[in-house]
Design an enzyme around this catalytic site. Sequence first.
Site, short mmCIF file in Angstrom:
data_model
loop_
_atom_site.label_atom_id
_atom_site.label_comp_id
_atom_site.label_asym_id
_atom_site.label_seq_id
_atom_site.Cartn_x
_atom_site.Cartn_y
_atom_site.Cartn_z
N SER A 1 -9.95 44.45 -22.07
CA SER A 1 -11.16 45.25 -21.91
C SER A 1 -10.78 46.69 -21.57
O SER A 1 -9.88 47.25 -22.19
CB SER A 1 -12.06 44.62 -20.84
N GLU B 1 -10.19 44.63 -30.80
CA GLU B 1 -11.19 43.60 -30.55
C GLU B 1 -12.33 44.24 -29.78
O GLU B 1 -12.19 45.35 -29.26
CB GLU B 1 -10.59 42.42 -29.77
N HIS C 1 -11.69 39.48 -25.25
CA HIS C 1 -12.90 38.95 -24.64
C HIS C 1 -13.27 37.55 -25.11
O HIS C 1 -14.20 36.95 -24.57
CB HIS C 1 -14.08 39.90 -24.91
#
Length: 307
Positions: A110, A209, A276
């Site tokens: 993240s 991602e 994630h």
Amino acid sequence: MQIRPPILRPGDTIGIVTLGSPLDASIINARIETLQAMGLRVVLGDYVYAQNGFLAGSDSERAADLMRMFLSDEVRLILPARGGVGVVGILPYLDYEAIARSPKWISGYSDITVLLNVLSQFTGLITLHSLLLIDFKLNTPAYNFNQFFEMTSVYAANRVIENPPHMPLISLVNGNVTGTLVGGNLTSFVGTLGTEYEIDTVGKILFLEDTHEPTNTVYRYLLQLKLAGKLDRCAGIIMGQCSNCLTAYNVDYDRLIRTFLVPLGVPLLTNLATGHGEFKAALPIGAMVNMDTYTNKLTVIEPVISL
């Protein structure tokens, strides 16, 4: 010059820091108990439980916590509590020369991925796109823990990064390329473009991602990377999942990849389990990898830890 962090052994000490958004104390404490049950010792930063609106303390306070963990002779691995927002704010306060002199593992995904890549670019330290403290819970898939501990604790000259058996890697543009692995969360990287902390992708293998973004927003971010020269000069592209990303204007994530990235002609591998998503492959940022889309294999071709 690449710097390999030291091997993690049973009984070693994990340094816990909160570098972005705050996390509820009850969650932090429960996750610490899981680490301790695994036979690891834990030390906490001064601002692990801090809350200043959507940040866990000021930028300088969070940076000071991270520096203390890097400079500690006791700590062998640094584990941020979560990502969230604000990690970029600590970057001007870090002593990169001191970090290079005291290498150790730091793991996350993240918003933490910006830090992972900056540390790799500024110091040569190999960092780990893998678990955060929040992931150390009883219902975390065994695959995630196996990936994390094999990368940090097992010395290997060649290591194939494999998805869970039910999730095949998919090749969309053929090629066999070798380069330094960089990347992580798409949204976070877009936020650093035009700064000294923007990601360097030239000649490298870039993986991306994201989560909870509609596909028209993902398109906007990919276009921004393309216009910034980050997609056409890399050696290869790996697309992870976009978890909980909604279809927009009848364009889903797979269609977006095929219509936007395939025409670039850069070797392209998709469906990597990381970030994630429920399943999280451990990816060493800054390590040399080979991406062979003819056989759908991603291989780390050098040891990433020092003994």
